[in-house]
Design an enzyme around this catalytic site. Structure first.
Site, PDB file in Angstrom:
ATOM      1  N   GLY A  15      71.228  70.301  31.922  1.00 47.69           N
ATOM      2  CA  GLY A  15      71.990  70.527  33.313  1.00 47.69           C
ATOM      3  C   GLY A  15      73.913  69.736  33.416  1.00 47.69           C
ATOM      4  NE  ARG A  76      67.553  73.545  31.956  1.00 49.01           N
ATOM      5  CZ  ARG A  76      68.198  72.606  32.374  1.00 49.01           C
ATOM      6  NH1 ARG A  76      67.585  72.172  31.217  1.00 49.01           N
ATOM      7  NH2 ARG A  76      68.344  71.407  33.569  1.00 49.01           N
ATOM      8  CG  ASP A 107      66.181  63.768  26.109  1.00 48.83           C
ATOM      9  OD1 ASP A 107      65.742  64.676  27.061  1.00 48.83           O
ATOM     10  OD2 ASP A 107      64.988  62.457  26.688  1.00 48.83           O
ATOM     11  CB  THR A 129      72.030  63.723  31.679  1.00 46.13           C
ATOM     12  OG1 THR A 129      71.223  63.899  33.355  1.00 46.13           O
ATOM     13  CG2 THR A 129      71.547  62.724  31.036  1.00 46.13           C
ATOM     14  CG  ASP A 133      66.828  61.190  31.724  1.00 43.75           C
ATOM     15  OD1 ASP A 133      68.392  61.584  31.220  1.00 43.75           O
ATOM     16  OD2 ASP A 133      65.758  61.997  32.314  1.00 43.75           O
ATOM     17  NE  ARG A 175      62.888  68.570  37.726  1.00 40.81           N
ATOM     18  CZ  ARG A 175      63.547  69.093  36.982  1.00 40.81           C
ATOM     19  NH1 ARG A 175      62.753  70.132  35.998  1.00 40.81           N
ATOM     20  NH2 ARG A 175      64.744  69.701  37.620  1.00 40.81           N
ATOM     21  CD  GLN A 257      71.075  63.570  44.856  1.00 40.38           C
ATOM     22  OE1 GLN A 257      70.359  62.750  44.589  1.00 40.38           O
ATOM     23  NE2 GLN A 257      70.594  64.750  45.371  1.00 40.38           N
TER      24      GLN A 257
END
Ligand code: ATP
Length: 325
Positions: A15, A76, A107, A129, A133, A175, A257
């Site tokens: 992302g 991706r 990650d 990111t 996370d 998420r 966002q």
């Protein structure tokens, strides 16, 4: 002896996040200042496999520090998850003379970087990111901008919610991680903050009771911040409206966002992390993840970084419950 790197490749993957451009700029300019050549790989590992590779110079990164997104684009790649894809990726790096690589992403992207490091390409990963996370670091590029965007959007919804004396369920991104929910919820004085990490703590009946109780003592609005990981905000709004008899609306803030001009924090820290990655490669390091730990820029072995675990800050979480009375 550490391998001397000649040419540094750089890609962004997973992302996009505001501040990635600051990191790209810092990698390019630090590497050039250190006498290295730089090649930009477009669209992450997907672009690597397509050999979408361009030479980069100081001026290639002019006028980008203030821009959201990533000038290198991101993607991706399923093919890169296979052994054949990874072998091909390492081969393409060698073909283009890329002996050092900076991977900016989450990650998943680090796992990709690790595979190239195992194939002899010196690789340094940089946490980019909005979700925060990544377990080895207290900061990830883009979180600060994203959480400020969420906060501003919630403030706006709150104004109209108060005017109409409504309950608002506001869904923010995250998420698998509730960091945006927790921070934006504290910053906006939300009554409830719901996130996947504390799912066991969610009691909708209690939320309904609180809404009714607080309405009786004169509270004009009730804001529930709901992390994407819990989701189903529209259904939740319907249930709460039915149970309380108070108009309840759901708002999903969504992709705004991810975008926008990065905050000062994301520009400065993004620059620092990018610069550190280029310095590490200059020093012949490989298989490292750049991090900010307890206020210090540092780096970990990728394996070690991927095995670390971090949780939502329990103090902040408990505090948020006491402050939202
Ligand atoms: P974010 O969480 O912010 O979206 P991410 O880097 O975790 O970022 P992923 O979609 O998990 O996002 O990974 C990005 C890309 O990295 C994948 O499309 C794939 O090409 C590569 N990648 C992910 N996991 C692996 C893996 N285990 N081995 C090799 N490559 C991987």
């Amino acid at each position: 002896m550490a391998k001397k790197i000649q040419t540094i490749g750089i890609l962004t993957s997973g992302g996009d996040a505001p501040g990635m451009n600051a990191a790209i700029r810092a990698v390019v300019r630090t590497a050039i200042a250190n006498g290295k050549k730089v090649k930009g790989i477009k669209r992450g590992f997907d672009g690597l496999l397509d050999e979408d590779i361009v030479d980069m110079y100081d001026y290639s990164v002019s006028d980008i520090i203030q821009r959201g997104g990533t000038i290198l684009y991101t993607a991706r790649s399923e093919e890169f998850k296979t052994k054949e894809g990874q072998d091909k990726g390492a081969e393409i790096c060698r073909k283009h003379g890329i002996d050092g690589l900076v991977v900016i992403g989450g990650d998943g992207s680090f796992r990709g970087g690790q595979q190239l490091a195992r194939r002899g390409i010196n690789t340094i990963c940089v946490p980019g990111t909005i979700d925060l996370d990544i377990d080895c670091t207290d900061y990830t590029i883009g979180f600060d901008t994203a959480v400020n965007t969420a906060m501003e959007a919630i403030d706006k919804v709150r104004d109209t919610s108060t005017s109409h004396e409504r309950v608002s369920i506001i869904e923010v991104m995250g998420r698998n991680a509730g960091f945006i929910a927790l921070w934006s919820g504290i910053a906006t004085g939300a009554e409830d903050i719901l996130m996947a990490e504390r799912k066991y703590d969610i009691d909708e009946e209690q939320i309904v009771e609180e809404i009714i109780k607080k309405r009786k003592i004169g509270k004009k609005h009730h804001i529930v911040i709901n992390a994407e990981g819990i989701g189903h905000s529209y259904e939740m709004a319907e249930r709460i409206e039915a149970a309380t008899g108070i108009e309840t609306r759901a708002t999903i803030i969504g992709h705004i966002q991810r975008g926008g001009s990065p905050t000062c924090t994301d520009r400065v820290r993004g620059s620092a992390m990018g610069a550190l990655a280029a310095e590490l490669l200059t020093n012949g390091e490989t298989n490292r993840v750049v991090a900010l730990t307890k206020g210090e820029y540092t780096h970990y072995d990728i394996e070690e970084a991927l095995s670390m675990e971090k949780d939502i800050d329990q103090f902040l979480y408990e505090m948020s419950k006491k402050l939202s009375r």
